[in-house]
Design a protein around this motif. Structure first.
Motif, PDB file in Angstrom:
ATOM      1  N   UNK A 155       5.405  55.116  20.191  1.00 52.02           N
ATOM      2  CA  UNK A 155       4.698  56.312  19.730  1.00 52.02           C
ATOM      3  C   UNK A 155       4.490  56.308  18.225  1.00 52.02           C
ATOM      4  N   UNK A 156       5.511  55.932  17.485  1.00 43.73           N
ATOM      5  CA  UNK A 156       5.474  56.094  16.028  1.00 43.73           C
ATOM      6  C   UNK A 156       5.411  54.794  15.237  1.00 43.73           C
ATOM      7  N   UNK A 157       5.696  53.668  15.877  1.00 42.93           N
ATOM      8  CA  UNK A 157       5.822  52.418  15.137  1.00 42.93           C
ATOM      9  C   UNK A 157       4.657  51.464  15.309  1.00 42.93           C
ATOM     10  N   UNK A 158       4.840  50.264  14.785  1.00 36.61           N
ATOM     11  CA  UNK A 158       3.850  49.196  14.897  1.00 36.61           C
ATOM     12  C   UNK A 158       4.557  47.930  15.389  1.00 36.61           C
ATOM     13  N   UNK A 159       5.123  47.983  16.582  1.00 32.62           N
ATOM     14  CA  UNK A 159       5.924  46.867  17.067  1.00 32.62           C
ATOM     15  C   UNK A 159       5.080  45.685  17.537  1.00 32.62           C
ATOM     16  N   UNK A 160       5.728  44.535  17.649  1.00 32.59           N
ATOM     17  CA  UNK A 160       5.122  43.398  18.326  1.00 32.59           C
ATOM     18  C   UNK A 160       5.103  43.691  19.826  1.00 32.59           C
ATOM     19  N   UNK A 161       4.009  43.321  20.475  1.00 36.37           N
ATOM     20  CA  UNK A 161       3.864  43.527  21.919  1.00 36.37           C
ATOM     21  C   UNK A 161       3.725  42.159  22.584  1.00 36.37           C
ATOM     22  N   UNK A 162       4.723  41.782  23.364  1.00 34.26           N
ATOM     23  CA  UNK A 162       4.696  40.511  24.070  1.00 34.26           C
ATOM     24  C   UNK A 162       3.892  40.676  25.359  1.00 34.26           C
ATOM     25  N   UNK A 163       3.022  39.701  25.638  1.00 34.60           N
ATOM     26  CA  UNK A 163       2.216  39.755  26.849  1.00 34.60           C
ATOM     27  C   UNK A 163       2.290  38.420  27.578  1.00 34.60           C
ATOM     28  N   UNK A 164       2.125  38.472  28.895  1.00 37.36           N
ATOM     29  CA  UNK A 164       2.116  37.267  29.718  1.00 37.36           C
ATOM     30  C   UNK A 164       1.043  37.421  30.791  1.00 37.36           C
ATOM     31  N   UNK A 165       0.326  36.341  31.070  1.00 40.55           N
ATOM     32  CA  UNK A 165      -0.696  36.378  32.108  1.00 40.55           C
ATOM     33  C   UNK A 165      -1.325  35.013  32.290  1.00 40.55           C
ATOM     34  N   UNK A 166      -1.940  34.827  33.439  1.00 39.41           N
ATOM     35  CA  UNK A 166      -2.549  33.530  33.753  1.00 39.41           C
ATOM     36  C   UNK A 166      -4.002  33.417  33.320  1.00 39.41           C
ATOM     37  N   UNK A 167      -4.672  34.542  33.109  1.00 44.42           N
ATOM     38  CA  UNK A 167      -6.095  34.534  32.799  1.00 44.42           C
ATOM     39  C   UNK A 167      -6.310  34.729  31.300  1.00 44.42           C
ATOM     40  N   UNK A 168      -6.878  33.721  30.653  1.00 50.58           N
ATOM     41  CA  UNK A 168      -7.036  33.759  29.196  1.00 50.58           C
ATOM     42  C   UNK A 168      -7.942  34.906  28.752  1.00 50.58           C
ATOM     43  N   UNK A 169      -9.012  35.167  29.503  1.00 51.86           N
ATOM     44  CA  UNK A 169      -9.925  36.245  29.119  1.00 51.86           C
ATOM     45  C   UNK A 169      -9.245  37.603  29.249  1.00 51.86           C
ATOM     46  N   UNK A 170      -8.468  37.772  30.320  1.00 54.80           N
ATOM     47  CA  UNK A 170      -7.748  39.034  30.498  1.00 54.80           C
ATOM     48  C   UNK A 170      -6.772  39.261  29.360  1.00 54.80           C
ATOM     49  N   UNK A 171      -6.059  38.201  28.972  1.00 57.39           N
ATOM     50  CA  UNK A 171      -5.109  38.349  27.863  1.00 57.39           C
ATOM     51  C   UNK A 171      -5.838  38.661  26.560  1.00 57.39           C
ATOM     52  N   UNK A 172      -7.011  38.070  26.374  1.00 62.90           N
ATOM     53  CA  UNK A 172      -7.781  38.367  25.157  1.00 62.90           C
ATOM     54  C   UNK A 172      -8.181  39.837  25.121  1.00 62.90           C
ATOM     55  N   UNK A 173      -8.538  40.411  26.273  1.00 62.31           N
ATOM     56  CA  UNK A 173      -8.891  41.823  26.330  1.00 62.31           C
ATOM     57  C   UNK A 173      -7.677  42.700  26.021  1.00 62.31           C
ATOM     58  N   UNK A 174      -6.524  42.325  26.563  1.00 63.75           N
ATOM     59  CA  UNK A 174      -5.307  43.100  26.289  1.00 63.75           C
ATOM     60  C   UNK A 174      -4.896  42.943  24.828  1.00 63.75           C
ATOM     61  N   UNK A 175      -5.059  41.750  24.279  1.00 62.93           N
ATOM     62  CA  UNK A 175      -4.748  41.545  22.860  1.00 62.93           C
ATOM     63  C   UNK A 175      -5.624  42.435  21.981  1.00 62.93           C
TER      64      UNK A 175
END
Length: 229
Positions: free
Chosen positions: A157-177
């Motif tokens: 809510x208040x911070x700017x943390x690192x967000x770790x993501x995992x997935x098999x689809x490169x385009x999907x991960x790019x959208x989430x990034x």
């Protein structure tokens, strides 16, 4: 990740995108994490739809969020290209199965932590994850990404943390990034969807640190890059 059960207010941080970069996000769920992610998404200049089993509760959350947030119908085709499944771990796969073909072509983001009753281990056996099980239940064309599960709600809510993501689809991960970046946070790709199991383990690690090594909830896991030599 919830560290408490209190309701949170909309985040007033502003990191607005131009309209051309607006991301359309649907959030399945009406709890604390749904509220927090919805507020951060709106503050980032994105479009937000809230979808919950209780339509009145969804409408109330959308109104509380403001910023043009809308309330969708449970089980209907989500308006967002990215669909954040902000439910407790046990409810994620049943919800994905219930939505069925309505999720075709969508990027699904599982943010859950399948903790055991004492939150010092995982509830499931074997090297699997809720995200992998959600992918098995999802219709063809839906792509699942794990993310946001190593961050406590109030830090999100208040911070700017690192967000770790995992997935098999490169385009999907790019959208989430791109979505994570719009929130003013840094996305860090840890690999394929099989890594979701280890991200869920990192959620357990975060709980252990909060109870022992850190002794509090005001932190998040992250990566510090050292200058090159």
């Amino acid at each position: 990740m919830n560290s408490d059960s209190d309701s949170s207010n909309s985040n007033s941080n502003s990191n607005s995108n131009s309209n051309s970069n607006k991301i359309s996000v649907s959030i399945i769920g009406t709890g604390n994490m749904a509220r927090t992610l919805g507020a951060r998404a709106l503050a980032g200049g994105n479009a937000v739809e809230v979808m919950g089993r209780d339509r009145a509760r969804s409408a109330a959350l959308a109104e509380a969020l403001g910023g043009g947030a809308t309330a969708g119908e449970w089980g209907a085709v989500p308006a967002g290209d990215i669909v954040v499944v902000a439910l407790l771990a046990d409810a994620v796969v049943p919800a994905v199965a219930h939505y069925g073909d309505a999720l075709a072509g969508k990027v699904l983001v599982d943010i859950s932590n399948p903790f055991n009753p004492t939150a010092d281990g995982l509830a499931h056996d074997g090297v699997t994850s809720i995200a992998q099980r959600a992918a098995e239940a999802a219709p063809a064309g839906a792509r699942v990404v794990k993310g946001f599960n190593t961050v406590f709600r109030h830090v999100l809510e208040d911070g700017r943390p690192d967000i770790f993501i995992a997935g098999d689809d490169a385009r999907a991960k790019a959208e989430v990034e791109a979505f994570v970046t719009s929130l003013g946070m840094r996305p860090l790709d840890v690999g394929g969807l099989g890594m979701a199991h280890w991200l869920e383990g990192a959620g357990v690690l975060t709980m252990g640190l909060a109870r022992h090594g850190v002794g509090g909830w005001d932190f998040s896991l992250g990566v510090t890059e050292l200058p090159g030599t």
